[in-house]
Design a protein around this motif. Structure first.
Motif, short mmCIF file in Angstrom:
data_model
loop_
_atom_site.label_atom_id
_atom_site.label_comp_id
_atom_site.label_asym_id
_atom_site.label_seq_id
_atom_site.Cartn_x
_atom_site.Cartn_y
_atom_site.Cartn_z
N LEU A 25 -57.99 -55.35 -83.96
CA LEU A 25 -57.47 -55.10 -82.33
C LEU A 25 -57.92 -53.74 -81.95
N GLU A 26 -57.52 -52.66 -82.86
CA GLU A 26 -58.25 -51.30 -82.43
C GLU A 26 -59.57 -51.18 -82.41
N THR A 27 -60.49 -51.84 -83.12
CA THR A 27 -61.98 -52.03 -82.90
C THR A 27 -62.29 -52.57 -81.61
N LEU A 28 -61.70 -53.91 -81.39
CA LEU A 28 -61.91 -54.37 -80.29
C LEU A 28 -61.56 -53.56 -78.92
N ALA A 29 -60.45 -53.09 -78.96
CA ALA A 29 -59.96 -52.16 -77.72
C ALA A 29 -61.08 -50.86 -77.63
N ALA A 30 -61.45 -50.18 -78.77
CA ALA A 30 -62.43 -49.21 -78.80
C ALA A 30 -63.91 -49.85 -78.29
N ASP A 31 -64.36 -50.89 -78.47
CA ASP A 31 -65.36 -51.55 -77.80
C ASP A 31 -65.23 -51.77 -76.45
N VAL A 32 -63.98 -52.18 -75.78
CA VAL A 32 -63.88 -52.36 -74.32
C VAL A 32 -63.84 -50.82 -73.83
N ASP A 33 -63.46 -49.97 -74.46
CA ASP A 33 -63.56 -48.55 -73.88
C ASP A 33 -64.72 -47.93 -73.88
N GLY A 34 -65.48 -48.44 -74.98
CA GLY A 34 -66.87 -48.02 -74.88
C GLY A 34 -67.70 -48.51 -73.52
N LYS A 35 -67.54 -49.71 -73.52
CA LYS A 35 -68.10 -50.69 -72.36
C LYS A 35 -67.84 -49.99 -70.94
N ILE A 36 -66.53 -49.73 -70.82
CA ILE A 36 -65.97 -48.94 -69.64
C ILE A 36 -66.45 -47.70 -69.30
N ALA A 37 -66.73 -46.97 -70.59
CA ALA A 37 -67.44 -45.60 -70.40
C ALA A 37 -68.56 -45.59 -70.03
N GLU A 38 -69.38 -46.62 -70.54
CA GLU A 38 -70.76 -46.97 -70.26
C GLU A 38 -70.94 -47.07 -68.93
N LEU A 39 -70.26 -47.97 -68.17
CA LEU A 39 -70.38 -48.49 -66.88
C LEU A 39 -69.80 -47.27 -66.14
N ARG A 40 -68.83 -46.47 -66.51
CA ARG A 40 -68.33 -45.42 -65.62
C ARG A 40 -69.65 -44.50 -65.58
N GLY A 41 -70.39 -44.31 -66.67
CA GLY A 41 -71.38 -43.49 -66.65
C GLY A 41 -72.60 -43.59 -65.81
N SER A 42 -72.68 -45.17 -65.80
CA SER A 42 -73.86 -45.61 -65.06
C SER A 42 -73.51 -45.80 -63.32
N PHE A 43 -72.21 -46.09 -63.04
CA PHE A 43 -71.83 -46.32 -61.68
C PHE A 43 -70.93 -45.16 -61.14
N GLY A 44 -70.54 -44.23 -61.96
CA GLY A 44 -69.48 -43.26 -61.49
C GLY A 44 -68.04 -43.97 -61.05
N GLN A 45 -67.51 -43.38 -60.21
CA GLN A 45 -65.99 -43.90 -59.97
C GLN A 45 -66.14 -45.00 -58.96
N ILE A 46 -66.01 -46.18 -59.47
CA ILE A 46 -66.16 -47.47 -58.64
C ILE A 46 -64.67 -48.47 -58.50
N GLY A 47 -63.72 -47.53 -59.17
CA GLY A 47 -62.46 -48.28 -59.29
C GLY A 47 -62.30 -49.09 -60.62
N ASP A 48 -61.03 -48.69 -61.12
CA ASP A 48 -60.66 -49.15 -62.43
C ASP A 48 -60.81 -50.62 -62.48
N LEU A 49 -60.25 -51.36 -61.71
CA LEU A 49 -60.31 -52.68 -61.65
C LEU A 49 -61.73 -53.38 -61.67
N ARG A 50 -62.80 -52.80 -60.78
CA ARG A 50 -64.15 -53.28 -60.81
C ARG A 50 -64.66 -52.73 -62.30
#
Length: 120
Positions: A25-50
């Motif tokens: 579960l920790e590994t899965l959560a880290a993967d999700v965190d990585g995906k969100i960080a990747e998206l945040r790096g690409s799109f900036g602040q577009i909203g947490d839900l989005r």
């Protein structure tokens, strides 16, 4: 039931899981965190839900592709198994035909030998 705390996008979440599944579960959560960080790096602040929805769609797309690939590999494996079984059946038939021909040849040689021996 064990509980762990994971951090995704700077926010902590307490989650329950089955015994022995904590690290997974920790590994899965880290993967999700990585995906969100990747998206945040690409799109900036577009909203947490989005960002969360986009990360979920990315993960679902990867899962879909993995399932498609798995089905393709399973189909190839099934075809290979079928072809191998057909080949083995063909080999068995060939061996049976060879044995029958060899038996017929041996019988012919014995008949010829008997005629030759009887003619002397």
């Amino acid at each position: 039931m064990p509980q762990i705390v994971v951090t995704i996008d700077g926010k902590t979440y307490r989650m329950a899981c089955a015994e022995g599944e904590e690290q997974h579960l920790e590994t899965l959560a880290a993967d999700v965190d990585g995906k969100i960080a990747e998206l945040r790096g690409s799109f900036g602040q577009i909203g947490d839900l989005r960002l969360t929805v986009m990360a979920a769609i990315m993960a679902t797309d990867q899962l879909h592709e993995a399932r498609r690939r798995l089905a393709e590999l399973q189909a190839r494996l099934d075809a290979d198994v079928t072809a191998r079984a057909a080949g083995e059946a063909g080999e068995a038939t060939t061996r049976e035909e060879f044995a029958r021909t060899l038996d017929e040849t041996a019988a012919s040689i014995e008949r010829i030998s008997a005629k030759l021996a009887g003619g002397q």
